[in-house]
Motif scaffolding. Structure first.
Motif, PDB file in Angstrom:
ATOM      1  N   SER A  80     -10.226  -3.979  -3.455  1.00 27.30           N
ATOM      2  CA  SER A  80     -10.248  -3.082  -4.622  1.00 27.30           C
ATOM      3  C   SER A  80      -8.989  -2.226  -4.701  1.00 27.30           C
ATOM      4  O   SER A  80      -8.808  -1.451  -5.642  1.00 27.30           O
ATOM      5  CB  SER A  80     -11.488  -2.186  -4.569  1.00 27.30           C
ATOM      6  N   LYS A  81      -8.102  -2.335  -3.694  1.00 25.75           N
ATOM      7  CA  LYS A  81      -6.814  -1.613  -3.654  1.00 25.75           C
ATOM      8  C   LYS A  81      -6.975  -0.107  -3.791  1.00 25.75           C
ATOM      9  O   LYS A  81      -6.266   0.541  -4.559  1.00 25.75           O
ATOM     10  CB  LYS A  81      -5.872  -2.145  -4.747  1.00 25.75           C
ATOM     11  N   LYS A  82      -7.982   0.408  -3.067  1.00 23.53           N
ATOM     12  CA  LYS A  82      -8.155   1.869  -3.085  1.00 23.53           C
ATOM     13  C   LYS A  82      -8.712   2.322  -1.735  1.00 23.53           C
ATOM     14  O   LYS A  82      -9.201   1.512  -0.957  1.00 23.53           O
ATOM     15  CB  LYS A  82      -9.056   2.303  -4.236  1.00 23.53           C
ATOM     16  N   ALA A  83      -8.637   3.630  -1.517  1.00 24.46           N
ATOM     17  CA  ALA A  83      -9.126   4.185  -0.254  1.00 24.46           C
ATOM     18  C   ALA A  83     -10.633   4.373  -0.351  1.00 24.46           C
ATOM     19  O   ALA A  83     -11.132   4.994  -1.294  1.00 24.46           O
ATOM     20  CB  ALA A  83      -8.440   5.499   0.027  1.00 24.46           C
ATOM     21  N   ASP A  84     -11.385   3.828   0.622  1.00 29.45           N
ATOM     22  CA  ASP A  84     -12.837   4.039   0.682  1.00 29.45           C
ATOM     23  C   ASP A  84     -13.136   5.427   1.243  1.00 29.45           C
ATOM     24  O   ASP A  84     -13.927   6.171   0.673  1.00 29.45           O
ATOM     25  CB  ASP A  84     -13.473   2.995   1.616  1.00 29.45           C
ATOM     26  N   TRP A  93      -8.788   1.790   3.996  1.00 26.04           N
ATOM     27  CA  TRP A  93      -8.308   1.197   2.741  1.00 26.04           C
ATOM     28  C   TRP A  93      -9.049  -0.107   2.472  1.00 26.04           C
ATOM     29  O   TRP A  93      -9.174  -0.960   3.347  1.00 26.04           O
ATOM     30  CB  TRP A  93      -6.800   0.929   2.872  1.00 26.04           C
ATOM     31  N   ASP A  94      -9.541  -0.255   1.251  1.00 28.47           N
ATOM     32  CA  ASP A  94     -10.183  -1.506   0.847  1.00 28.47           C
ATOM     33  C   ASP A  94      -9.123  -2.399   0.226  1.00 28.47           C
ATOM     34  O   ASP A  94      -8.567  -2.083  -0.831  1.00 28.47           O
ATOM     35  CB  ASP A  94     -11.306  -1.209  -0.166  1.00 28.47           C
ATOM     36  N   ILE A 115       0.879  -1.174   0.000  1.00 28.55           N
ATOM     37  CA  ILE A 115       0.000   0.000   0.000  1.00 28.55           C
ATOM     38  C   ILE A 115       0.915   1.222   0.000  1.00 28.55           C
ATOM     39  O   ILE A 115       1.612   1.474   0.985  1.00 28.55           O
ATOM     40  CB  ILE A 115      -0.920   0.004   1.234  1.00 28.55           C
ATOM     41  N   GLU A 167      -5.332  11.610  -0.740  1.00 27.96           N
ATOM     42  CA  GLU A 167      -6.001  12.217  -1.896  1.00 27.96           C
ATOM     43  C   GLU A 167      -4.964  12.794  -2.860  1.00 27.96           C
ATOM     44  O   GLU A 167      -3.936  13.298  -2.457  1.00 27.96           O
ATOM     45  CB  GLU A 167      -6.920  13.352  -1.409  1.00 27.96           C
ATOM     46  N   LYS A 223      -1.008   6.481  -3.001  1.00 33.50           N
ATOM     47  CA  LYS A 223      -2.307   5.936  -3.413  1.00 33.50           C
ATOM     48  C   LYS A 223      -3.332   6.112  -2.288  1.00 33.50           C
ATOM     49  O   LYS A 223      -4.525   6.215  -2.522  1.00 33.50           O
ATOM     50  CB  LYS A 223      -2.167   4.440  -3.730  1.00 33.50           C
ATOM     51  N   ALA A 224      -2.822   6.086  -1.052  1.00 33.08           N
ATOM     52  CA  ALA A 224      -3.726   6.128   0.099  1.00 33.08           C
ATOM     53  C   ALA A 224      -4.314   7.520   0.300  1.00 33.08           C
ATOM     54  O   ALA A 224      -5.488   7.661   0.616  1.00 33.08           O
ATOM     55  CB  ALA A 224      -2.979   5.692   1.360  1.00 33.08           C
TER      56      ALA A 224
END
Length: 1132
Positions: free
Chosen positions: A223-227, A219-220, A177, A184, A181-182
């Protein structure tokens, strides 16, 4: 007859001079005594470490196994189970342990270190070992998280990234991670290091990540993205979930707590400042100190607990560190004695998605471990059963006694149990994992520690455990509150005037004698009855060595000892006897006669236990403070205590409360015998004026003796000021006293090596060197006082810092009433011999080579009111265990064993011939030597300044063991190292910890059985029930197949340069013989299977590779064949 003749030959030999070796008599002597002790009886190993982990840095708890782990700044790991189950391990690198994580109920522990390495410890063996290590090269580790029942460890770094490690194989997953990416995309600043990682209790696929700058990201993983992202403008220190996974709480650097809804993005739903003053006009409360950690724990029937450390307002200057417990509307602030390093809330369940039901909080402080009971009103603490109070006041000296009388520990325990504090929690100690060892070692062992505040603690050290038995406060004897005039006139800032310097103890009679740093000696008797002492008995002794002309025979108005070869009887011991009332008349014209501490004048209530019998104080003489006491001994059978310093020695008869002898060192050398003098009737004076001696300048000694030849700038002589080092180096007990010492004694304070610059005045004669010869050791024994004696007499042997051994014969009145009335007569009988270096230890052997114990009197109750006759019956002196002097035959000789800083010698008595000599060390010097009894016989055990531990046989002085054990890193080890019988030894390895070692092969072999088991097979509790409706409509805990996400198939391989894998020594080799029982077999089988599986996997891969290459070869061959099918041979 042969034996007798050889003995005659020996008796006829002249004493061999120290320069010539004693080879010529050695072989013959071997025929006389067959030494049973051999080198195979010795082996050196560490046994256990007791005490509080020094400089702790992190902590973890296994809620199923109920084991606590503490890591320290020096890379040590201490594991605690039930009382008596303790374990010490050490990371080789010595880097600080920043975080610990148990693999709950798996018997394993992950440690993260400040050098960016992660280690997996196997706790299923008695001595835990590292199975795997992973060293990060490019990133710094800041936080680790291992979810319950997961094999994937999340590792957060300083760069803000999160890496994932498979705990079984200790390999990195390709799933990373990245910080960019985590957060904004619009955010321009780096979010800072990762300070928190944890998964949502209800959904393992959602990970919450806290960055230092104040950003929290959900972090999800799939889906490898921040919710969601949650931002707050204050730095974050910690994050904690509500068990339902819908809310979490953050603690911040301005002393606030923010509570957030998982789905509510913009603002926290609640902001609390637990210690902030709320302004009336609705403004924000003023900022407070950072809240370093918060925990959020729920209960089934009541309000949740919010527990936090830190967060106090800035105006609370001088307030102690606090733990705050918020429960509903109540807030409890629990003050701690030391700064808080970490805390953990102990809960009934290991599952994060169930009601937590907290029942206790473990608080790790810088110098203590406190466990708070959350279930009882007022939050009382649990009574701590571990021996963690060794350092309550810094340790200044230690003694260790193995194979004590069996009734001693129960006696000390019964008086010590009355000293317990009240108000503890009624519940059982919650850290209760592990099992005790099955050791069969049964003899009682006692450790005594002396402390800087004047306390003496007795510890039960039997069977590799440690438990405090009894605590004695010696400072009670003295007046603590001194008047302002005294303070003003002497300009004293007394830090540790009561510090204990030397202790002498007779286990059989239970007599105890302690020498304090302020030149005082206190003699204690043990009693089971309470008593009130109206007046504390006091003797004041003037010890001074004057080198002027001979004074008038009357002692020159109480002047010091004479220096003539034949001092007049008038200069007999100057002493003031036990006063009936404090007299104020004192001869203070010479600025003398003032003791360093004032003995209390009010009645002293003495509880059962050790009760003061007599106080002996050295007083100032001619404006000079008394010299510090360098040696001390007591003999309960003779009723005598002897102490010495750099001026001379004094013998005190504690039965009659008089000084029997007060001699300068030089006078001991007198060949003729004018010293048979009876003590004068004591003068009844006592000076009430106080005053404190300077303990840094207390032991002025000559350069040549104080510096050992090889010690360079550091002097380890016996005369070392022991108090100087107990604060972990440096000058521990500072007293900013401005003394006008005569130039001769002014210390050269720029060099802290105890060497002194001297300006020799004309009156100082050549005896000056001897005058400063200090007394370094004593030994009482029933032996031959003079050369050629045929009868045994009680003797006192004296060793000096110049390597001389001198003898004094004691003439004791018969036991009974006469012992109270007739004087003890002491006559110096000359020199026994000389060795290189200061004398450390003396002992005597009988003609068969067995160690002769000193005579002792059995213990009796001193406070019985029975008539005199009965008392005296009890007090009859038990003779020593040698044949009575009347039937003593000439061939029944004895051996004197003497050990100095450099060498050991054995003398045959009564001929006083040196029959064995062994140079123990040329380049270094010995710090501690003891003549100890092993099960196979006696030996000399030595600890050398170069770190070697050696043993020598007696009387033959054959080297039996020489192990380079540890380099002398600090003076604490030198000051606290002791050997005792049966192969036991100990020292303080840090200001808070005792390290015990053994040099006995038997104990090393049985150690495995004696050690406790940390891991015990326990069923993991059942997971919480999801309930019918939750199962129907969803909303229970969501599980996640982490293997699918993080495994090599989905995530690929991690970059090789990121971290390197280091296999640990605790693999299959470490398991062999280390683990025992079914658990060990299972673990071994599991590791073997793993290794077998690994090998099979490799084999499969190789086979597949070979098949693939065969396949491609056949393809190539087929293509070639088709190409060449229609061509003629000449076309090739």
């Amino acid at each position: 007859m042969k034996k007798f003749n050889i003995r005659k030959v020996l008796d006829g030999l002249k004493e061999v001079s120290s320069s010539t070796p004693s080879v010529q008599v050695g072989p013959q002597e071997n025929h006389l005594i067959q030494e049973t002790i051999q080198s195979e009886h010795f082996q050196l190993c560490k046994t256990v470490r007791h005490g509080f982990p020094y400089q702790p840095s992190s902590m973890a708890f296994d809620p199923v196994q109920k084991i606590l782990a503490i890591g320290t700044q020096s890379g040590a790991l201490r594991l605690f189970g039930r009382p008596g189950v303790e374990c010490y391990c050490q990371h080789e690198s010595g880097a600080a342990v920043i975080q610990l994580q148990f693999l709950i109920n798996e018997g394993a522990l992950v440690s993260a270190l400040a050098d960016d390495s992660v280690h997996l410890w196997n706790l299923r063996q008695k001595r835990p070992a590292i199975l795997h290590s992973l060293k990060f090269n490019r990133e710094r580790i800041t936080f680790c998280h291992l979810p319950f029942q997961s094999k994937w460890l999340y590792i957060g770094t300083e760069r803000g990234n999160i890496h994932i490690v498979n705990v079984e194989s200790f390999t990195l997953s390709g799933y990373v991670i990245m910080w960019n990416k985590a957060i904004e995309l619009s955010s321009k600043a780096h979010p800072g290091p990762v300070v928190h990682i944890s998964d949502n209790p209800m959904d393992e696929g959602k990970l919450i990540i806290g960055f230092e700058s104040g950003i929290v990201v959900l972090w999800d993983l799939k889906s490898k993205k921040a919710d969601y992202r949650y931002t707050y403008d204050e730095a974050i220190h910690s994050v904690a979930w509500h068990h339902e996974g819908k809310q979490f709480i953050c603690s911040h650097s301005d002393g606030t707590l923010t509570i957030w809804n998982v789905r509510g993005q913009g603002k926290p739903i609640q902001t609390i400042t637990p210690h902030g003053k709320q302004p009336k006009d609705g403004k924000k409360p003023e900022p407070c100190k950072p809240i370093l950690k918060v925990e959020y724990k729920t209960t089934r029937n009541g309000e949740p607990f919010i527990i936090l450390s830190g967060g106090l307002s800035y105006d609370t200057v001088g307030r102690r560190p606090c733990l705050t417990v918020m429960h509903g509307k109540s807030t409890a602030v629990l003050e701690m004695d030391y700064p808080i390093v970490d805390f953990l809330t102990l809960c009934e369940t290991p599952y994060p998605n169930d009601f937590q039901e907290p029942y206790a909080v473990v608080v790790l402080l810088e110098k203590d471990l406190v466990v708070i009971d959350l279930a009882q009103n007022g939050y009382p603490i649990f009574e701590n059963p571990y021996p963690l109070t060794i350092h309550e006041s810094p340790v200044t000296c230690c003694e260790y006694f193995a194979d004590c009388p069996v009734d001693l520990i129960p006696a000390l325990y019964s008086v010590g149990s009355r000293q317990k504090r009240q108000g503890y929690s009624k519940k059982e100690w919650p850290i209760s994992g592990g099992n005790w060892g099955q050791g069969t070692q049964s003899y009682p062992e006692i450790i005594i520690t002396g402390h800087a505040d004047g306390t003496v603690k007795f510890w039960d050290a039997s069977a590799i455990m440690l438990q405090v038995l009894y605590k004695l406060k010696t400072a009670k004897v003295f007046d603590r509150n001194r008047s302002k005039e005294d303070k003003g006139s002497t300009e004293v800032s007394d830090e540790d005037p009561f510090a204990i310097q030397i202790m002498a103890w007779c286990p059989e009679s239970r007599m105890l004698c302690v020498a304090g740093v302020s030149a005082n000696v206190i003699i204690y008797r043990f009693s089971k009855l309470e008593v009130t002492t109206e007046v504390v008995q006091l003797l004041e002794v003037r010890m001074q060595y004057e080198l002027n002309d001979i004074e008038s025979p009357d002692g020159g108005g109480g002047g010091g000892e004479q220096t003539s070869a034949l001092p007049t009887p008038g200069a007999s011991p100057q002493t003031s006897g036990p006063p009936s009332h404090p007299s104020t008349s004192s001869n203070n014209s010479d600025g003398g006669n003032i003791p360093c501490l004032k003995v209390r004048s009010t009645p002293l209530k003495q509880s059962p236990g050790y009760q003061v019998d007599l106080v002996v104080q050295l007083v100032w003489v001619s404006g000079e403070p008394p010299q510090q006491i360098t040696s001390l001994a007591l003999n309960s059978s003779y009723g005598l205590v002897v102490f010495g310093n750099s001026n001379g020695l004094a013998v005190v008869d504690y039965v009659q409360k008089t000084v029997v002898l007060n001699l300068g060192t030089v006078e001991l050398y007198g060949s003729n015998d004018p010293y048979q003098r009876q003590p004068r009737s004591p003068r009844k004076t006592r000076q009430p004026s106080g005053g404190l001696c300077d303990i840094n300048e207390g032991s002025a000694t000559s350069e040549d003796r104080c510096k050992s030849p090889t010690s360079g700038n550091m002097s380890f002589s016996v005369l070392l000021k022991r108090n100087q080092f107990y604060n972990g180096g440096g000058r521990g007990a500072k007293m900013s006293r401005k003394l006008s010492l005569p130039t001769e004694l002014k210390p050269d304070l720029d060099h802290r090596d105890n060497s002194f610059s001297r300006s020799r005045s004309s009156s100082v004669t050549s005896i000056d060197k001897e005058a400063r010869e200090a007394i370094s050791s004593f030994h009482f024994s029933e032996t031959f006082a003079r050369k050629g004696d045929s009868t045994l007499t009680p003797c006192l042997y004296v060793g000096t810092s110049l390597g001389t051994v001198l003898a004094l014969a004691l003439t004791l009145p018969p036991a009974g009433e006469q012992r109270q009335l007739q004087p003890v007569i002491i006559s110096p009988t000359g020199m026994l011999g000389r060795l290189k270096g200061s004398i450390l230890r003396m002992a005597f052997l009988d003609s068969t080579g067995s160690l002769l114990p000193p005579a002792y009197e059995p213990w009796f109750e001193p406070n019985v009111t029975a008539d005199g006759e009965e008392r005296e019956k009890v007090r009859k002196r038990r003779p020593v265990s040698v044949s009575p002097s009347t039937s003593q035959d000439l061939n029944e000789g004895q051996y004197a064993v003497v050990c100095s800083e450099k060498q050991a010698k054995v003398m045959s008595l009564p001929s006083q011939t040196c029959i064995y000599k062994h140079s123990i060390t040329e380049t270094s010097f010995i710090l501690r030597a003891d003549v100890v009894q092993m099960s196979q016989g006696a030996c000399v055990a030595c600890f050398c300044a170069n770190g070697h531990i050696m043993t020598l046989s007696v009387p033959g002085l054959r080297p039996l063991m020489d192990v380079n054990y540890l380099p002398l890193t600090d003076m604490r080890i030198a000051r606290t190292f002791c050997f005792t019988n049966l192969g036991q030894a100990m020292y303080l390895c840090s200001p808070t910890e005792i390290q015990r070692i053994t040099y006995s092969q038997d104990i090393c072999e049985n150690l495995q059985e004696m050690l406790g088991e940390l891991f015990t097979p326990v069923e993991t509790p059942e997971a919480p029930n999801r309930g019918f409706f939750k199962g129907l409509f969803g909303g229970g805990a969501q599980s996640l197949d982490r293997e699918e996400l993080f495994g090599e198939v989905a995530a690929g391989k991690a970059s090789r340069s990121l971290a390197q894998h280091i296999p640990g020594p605790g693999g299959i080799e470490g398991m062999k013989g280390a683990a025992s029982g079914v658990v060990g077999d299972l673990a071994r089988a599991r590791i073997a299977l793993d290794e077998r599986g690994q090998k099979l996997g490799e084999l499969e891969e190789r086979t597949a590779a070979m098949m693939a290459s065969a396949d491609s070869f056949s393809k190539h061959a087929h293509e070639m064949m088709l190409k060449c099918k229609d061509k003629k041979w000449y076309q090739f």
